[in-house]
Design an enzyme around this catalytic site. Structure first.
Site, PDB file in Angstrom:
ATOM      1  N   LYS A   2      42.206  52.829  80.376  1.00 54.10           N
ATOM      2  CA  LYS A   2      42.975  51.688  80.407  1.00 54.10           C
ATOM      3  C   LYS A   2      42.947  51.027  78.893  1.00 54.10           C
ATOM      4  O   LYS A   2      42.366  50.224  78.271  1.00 54.10           O
ATOM      5  CB  LYS A   2      42.530  50.781  81.241  1.00 54.10           C
ATOM      6  CG  LYS A   2      43.618  49.464  81.300  1.00 54.10           C
ATOM      7  CD  LYS A   2      42.920  48.793  82.860  1.00 54.10           C
ATOM      8  CE  LYS A   2      43.699  47.333  83.136  1.00 54.10           C
ATOM      9  NZ  LYS A   2      43.304  46.890  84.177  1.00 54.10           N
ATOM     10  N   ILE A  51      49.310  48.484  80.579  1.00 51.96           N
ATOM     11  CA  ILE A  51      48.616  47.711  79.348  1.00 51.96           C
ATOM     12  C   ILE A  51      47.179  46.619  80.440  1.00 51.96           C
ATOM     13  O   ILE A  51      47.518  45.931  81.581  1.00 51.96           O
ATOM     14  CB  ILE A  51      49.112  46.143  78.396  1.00 51.96           C
ATOM     15  CG1 ILE A  51      49.379  45.190  79.247  1.00 51.96           C
ATOM     16  CG2 ILE A  51      49.928  46.896  77.636  1.00 51.96           C
ATOM     17  CD1 ILE A  51      50.357  44.555  78.398  1.00 51.96           C
ATOM     18  N   GLY A  59      50.785  38.588  83.773  1.00 48.81           N
ATOM     19  CA  GLY A  59      51.989  38.137  85.356  1.00 48.81           C
ATOM     20  C   GLY A  59      52.955  38.006  84.126  1.00 48.81           C
ATOM     21  O   GLY A  59      53.003  38.678  83.109  1.00 48.81           O
ATOM     22  N   CYS A  65      36.159  45.543  76.448  1.00 49.01           N
ATOM     23  CA  CYS A  65      35.224  45.138  76.825  1.00 49.01           C
ATOM     24  C   CYS A  65      34.923  44.581  75.179  1.00 49.01           C
ATOM     25  O   CYS A  65      34.886  45.998  74.063  1.00 49.01           O
ATOM     26  CB  CYS A  65      34.314  45.993  77.392  1.00 49.01           C
ATOM     27  SG  CYS A  65      34.290  46.085  79.300  1.00 49.01           S
ATOM     28  N   GLY A  96      35.940  46.163  87.838  1.00 51.36           N
ATOM     29  CA  GLY A  96      35.420  47.166  87.452  1.00 51.36           C
ATOM     30  C   GLY A  96      34.139  46.922  87.128  1.00 51.36           C
ATOM     31  O   GLY A  96      33.535  45.552  87.660  1.00 51.36           O
ATOM     32  N   THR A 118      45.177  42.317  80.165  1.00 50.10           N
ATOM     33  CA  THR A 118      45.928  41.023  79.661  1.00 50.10           C
ATOM     34  C   THR A 118      46.203  41.179  78.247  1.00 50.10           C
ATOM     35  O   THR A 118      45.051  41.551  77.653  1.00 50.10           O
ATOM     36  CB  THR A 118      44.239  39.823  80.393  1.00 50.10           C
ATOM     37  OG1 THR A 118      42.899  40.492  80.167  1.00 50.10           O
ATOM     38  CG2 THR A 118      44.710  40.717  81.831  1.00 50.10           C
TER      39      THR A 118
HETATM   40  C1  LIG Z   1      41.853  37.834  88.216  1.00 49.63           C
HETATM   41  C2  LIG Z   1      41.626  39.089  87.397  1.00 49.63           C
HETATM   42  C3  LIG Z   1      40.980  39.629  86.822  1.00 49.63           C
HETATM   43  C4  LIG Z   1      41.057  41.106  86.269  1.00 49.63           C
HETATM   44  N1  LIG Z   1      40.198  41.850  86.501  1.00 49.63           N
HETATM   45  C5  LIG Z   1      40.479  43.454  85.140  1.00 49.63           C
HETATM   46  C6  LIG Z   1      39.184  44.389  85.703  1.00 49.63           C
HETATM   47  O1  LIG Z   1      37.962  43.639  86.484  1.00 49.63           O
HETATM   48  N2  LIG Z   1      39.042  45.188  84.711  1.00 49.63           N
HETATM   49  C7  LIG Z   1      40.495  45.805  84.201  1.00 49.63           C
HETATM   50  O2  LIG Z   1      40.139  47.079  83.718  1.00 49.63           O
HETATM   51  N3  LIG Z   1      41.152  44.293  84.354  1.00 49.63           N
HETATM   52  C8  LIG Z   1      41.320  43.271  85.024  1.00 49.63           C
HETATM   53  N4  LIG Z   1      41.946  42.865  85.319  1.00 49.63           N
HETATM   54  C9  LIG Z   1      43.401  43.283  83.946  1.00 49.63           C
HETATM   55  C10 LIG Z   1      44.884  44.025  85.436  1.00 49.63           C
HETATM   56  O3  LIG Z   1      44.277  44.770  85.747  1.00 49.63           O
HETATM   57  C11 LIG Z   1      45.506  43.925  84.752  1.00 49.63           C
HETATM   58  O4  LIG Z   1      45.533  44.740  83.442  1.00 49.63           O
HETATM   59  C12 LIG Z   1      46.762  43.057  84.413  1.00 49.63           C
HETATM   60  O5  LIG Z   1      46.394  41.849  84.527  1.00 49.63           O
HETATM   61  C13 LIG Z   1      47.565  43.274  83.956  1.00 49.63           C
HETATM   62  O6  LIG Z   1      48.710  43.344  84.909  1.00 49.63           O
HETATM   63  P1  LIG Z   1      49.444  41.795  85.631  1.00 49.63           P
HETATM   64  O7  LIG Z   1      50.313  41.485  85.169  1.00 49.63           O
HETATM   65  O8  LIG Z   1      50.008  43.020  87.206  1.00 49.63           O
HETATM   66  O9  LIG Z   1      48.552  41.187  86.548  1.00 49.63           O
HETATM   67  C14 LIG Z   1      41.843  41.305  85.680  1.00 49.63           C
HETATM   68  C15 LIG Z   1      43.080  40.463  85.819  1.00 49.63           C
HETATM   69  C16 LIG Z   1      43.343  39.542  86.710  1.00 49.63           C
HETATM   70  C17 LIG Z   1      44.612  38.712  87.214  1.00 49.63           C
END
Ligand SMILES: Cc1cc2nc3c(=O)[nH]c(=O)nc-3n(C[C@H](O)[C@H](O)[C@H](O)COP(=O)(O)O)c2cc1C
Ligand SMILES: Cc1cc2nc3c(=O)[nH]c(=O)nc-3n(C[C@H](O)[C@H](O)[C@H](O)COP(=O)(O)OP(=O)(O)OC[C@H]3O[C@@H](n4cnc5c(N)ncnc54)[C@H](O)[C@@H]3O)c2cc1C
Ligand code: FES
Lengths: 273, 308
Positions: free
Chosen positions: B166, B192, B218, B130, B47, B194
């Site tokens: 998003k 989604i 995760g 945010c 981001g 987190t």
């Molecule tokens: C370490 C980390 C940093 C993240 N930074 C961002 C971010 O900068 N912008 C954003 O929209 N989502 C961010 N996310 C969220 C992920 O893009 C994603 O939406 C979320 O982890 C769910 O997917 P997953 O279960 O495959 O990780 C971040 C997730 C993690 C684990």
């Protein structure tokens, strides 16, 4: 400190095999791996991601765990880690059986050689707190010295086996806060200060953040350099997740997994993390 | 017959439906040896805000319940460095690049959209999770009307760049939120982000994270994410990009069945930086074995267990 966003050294992902797992103290193991592929693991302070359990999400923990390279014998294709079990991942790694496959990704980060290319020819005071002892052996193995190791544990009973310590570190002072075990009672910083009074030398340290932070003013007052292998929680070790971001005194930020773990301890802002 | 995995997100053609999620793929080149950015349908970078953000105090991540809880705090280099340093080498490799846009005010998003409209990024992803400072820190995404305004303003400034919005996972009515941002002009939605979470050490009575609370990602969030994708996809005609706990090709296929046109891979990349390539290969095999010619033939095909 040079911030190096693009490493020229590329980490290798490989399946290594457990060659031996030797208890080296009450709660400390030397894990020796037979590598499938050799790599530039020698620079002190480099680390690797390890995993002895299956791939996520079928097996937990979710992520690999980071460990310093303890010793490297390229001629034998052997790589050592010194591991203290503190949770699930470290417990699994220290319960491996001989021949077990270990997923290894490394070497990762910047070592001491990035800051002092001729580290092998320099005299050092090596300072290790707890399992921060791991990367010190790697330096001592390569160094033409002279070196003196100051090694401390909170509890004397946690000290590494004396015979093993002596086997790689000819000159050491071991201390513990409770005065038990073979160590003198005290803090590594006290022993280091006494040594600096006698002779000034560059410091290379690894251990808990409190120890590394305490070394900076000491090094400043004696006018010596202080390089440290700093720790933080590291989810990726590859520079993408920013779980390891840390401030420098000039207000800029670094990623400890990429711009470190070995950094100039005098440039780190130990107050702010 | 070799399945055709290309997908269409508005004017954008992706060579396959796999996208690296924001925050786990850095600025696009760090993992190139393990997973080249041009091998994926697209990559979404960390981001970015108008000026650099410092992020949260350490520790910033911890494992819990088989997932990862993070509170990085959106540390980033700011849009200026992003455009001059991060973007050019990525575009030189012909990767399809999405910019994940973050801000503290509605105006931040519009300004960033305007700047990015003039850049070589291929699309924008507005991260509306945010904290909205004007609204006392509540996320923009928690209010559908506010989210619609933010989207409309940004779309106006984004020129011909596709705009993905998003969405956060925990909202009163995900279908309504999805409709509102699509009606406001978004090309697609992704969901989604987190899931808000807290990890506590009961012995020390301290939170594990420097920021106290964080976001869970995760494997544990996959069922929650699937349900939100399913509801959102039913509510809008525009493409839906699904994510949350995707670790395998079968996980990705589940999201497509639930209604997703494309999927993002997040935490799996932290566990194994080469995982997107493995998932891609396995997805080809899955489509071949199941005799599915293309992604649209699988998309939204969910049935109940007793439906004929
Ligand atoms: C370490 C980390 C940093 C993240 N930074 C961002 C971010 O900068 N912008 C954003 O929209 N989502 C961010 N996310 C969220 C992920 O893009 C994603 O939406 C979320 O982890 C769910 O997917 P997953 O279960 O495959 O990780 C971040 C997730 C993690 C684990
Ligand atoms: C660069 C680096 C080098 C290291 N070298 C060594 C070494 O040589 N020997 C050694 O015994 N330990 C070393 N560690 C620490 C080791 O990584 C952690 O003890 C281990 O990850 C804990 O995992 P766990 O599953 O056993 O514990 P958990 O139950 O997951 O956690 C126990 C404690 O370990 C910390 N921890 C968990 N995961 C990580 C992680 N990914 N990174 C850092 N800390 C973590 C947690 O914050 C917690 O305080 C090093 C850490 C780093 C960052
Ligand atoms: S551990 Fe992920 S960026 Fe350093």
């Amino acid at each position: 400190m040079t911030q190096n966003p693009t490493l020229t050294r590329r980490p290798i992902s490989q399946t290594a095999k457990v060659l031996s797992l030797t208890p080296r103290g009450k709660n400390l193991y030397q894990l020796t791996l037979k590598l499938a592929t050799l790599g530039p693991f020698a620079d002190p302070g480099l680390f690797a991601r390890l995993r002895s359990w299956g791939p996520a999400p079928a097996a937990y923990p979710l992520l690999d765990r980071p460990f310093s390279i303890h010793r490297y014998r390229p001629n034998q294709g052997e790589l050592d880690f010194l591991i203290r079990p503190v949770g699930l991942g470290t417990n699994l790694l220290t319960q491996c059986r001989l021949g077990d496959p270990i997923q290894l990704l490394g070497p990762l980060g910047q070592g001491l050689g990035n800051l002092i290319p001729d580290y092998k020819n320099r005299p050092f005071y090596l300072v290790a707190g707890g399992v921060g002892l791991a990367p010190m052996a790697n330096l001592i193995d390569q160094s033409k010295g002279p070196n003196h190791l100051f090694y401390g544990e909170r509890e004397g009973q946690s000290l590494i086996d004396k015979a093993y310590l002596t086997s790689f570190a000819p000159n050491f002072t071991a201390v513990s806060e409770d005065g038990l075990g073979y160590g003198e009672k005290g803090l590594v910083t006290q022993s280091l200060k006494a040594a600096l009074e006698r002779e000034r030398r560059t410091i290379f340290a690894c251990g808990p953040q409190g120890l590394l932070a305490a070394l900076a003013p000491l090094a400043r007052s004696y006018g010596v350099n202080c390089y440290v292998a700093a720790e933080a929680y590291m989810a990726c070790g590859l520079g993408v997740c920013l779980s390891c971001g840390h401030y420098l005194v000039d207000g800029s930020r670094i990623r400890l997994c990429q711009d470190g773990p070995v950094v100039d301890g005098l440039l780190m802002d130990w107050e702010k993390s | 017959m070799r399945p055709n995995l290309t997908v269409q997100i508005g004017s954008l053609t992706l060579k396959n439906p796999l996208i690296a999620a924001s925050g786990v793929y850095g600025y696009g080149l760090e993992l190139a040896d393990f997973c080249p950015p041009e091998s994926l349908g697209a990559v979404i970078l960390k981001g970015i805000s108008l000026t650099p953000w410092p992020g949260n105090p350490l520790p910033r991540a911890v494992e819990a319940a088989g997932g990862l809880v993070n509170a990085i705090g959106l540390e980033n280099m700011g849009v200026k460095a992003f455009l001059t340093k991060a973007l050019p080498p990525l575009k030189a490799r012909k990767a399809v690049v999405g910019a994940n846009v973050i801000g503290r005010t509605l105006d931040d998003y519009a300004q960033l959209a305007q700047i990015l409209a003039q850049s070589p990024v291929d699309f924008l992803e507005l991260n509306i999770s945010c904290p909205n400072l004007a609204q006392g820190g509540l996320s923009f995404g928690s209010d559908p009307d506010q989210a619609a305004r933010l989207t409309a303003d940004a779309v106006k400034k984004a020129g011909d760049k596709p705009v993905v919005v998003k969405l956060p996972p925990l909202v009163t009515d995900i279908a309504l939120l999805a409709q509102k941002v699509i009606d406001a002009g978004a090309t697609a939605i992704s969901l989604i982000n987190t899931v808000p979470a807290l990890v506590i050490n009961p012995r020390t009575r301290r939170a594990a994270l420097g920021n106290v609370t964080g976001g869970l990602s995760g494997p544990p969030i996959k069922p929650l994410a699937l349900r939100q994708v399913y509801l959102a996809a039913k509510a809008v005609k525009a493409p839906v990009i699904g994510l949350g706990g995707i670790f395998s090709a079968l996980d990705a296929a589940e999201f497509i069945v639930a209604g997703a046109t494309a999927v993002q891979i997040g935490t799996a990349i932290l566990a194994d930086p080469g995982s997107p390539l493995t998932i891609l290969k396995d997805l080809f095999d899955f489509f071949s074995q199941e005799n599915i010619p293309s992604v649209p033939s699988l998309r939204g095909t969910l049935k109940g267990p007793n439906e004929p």
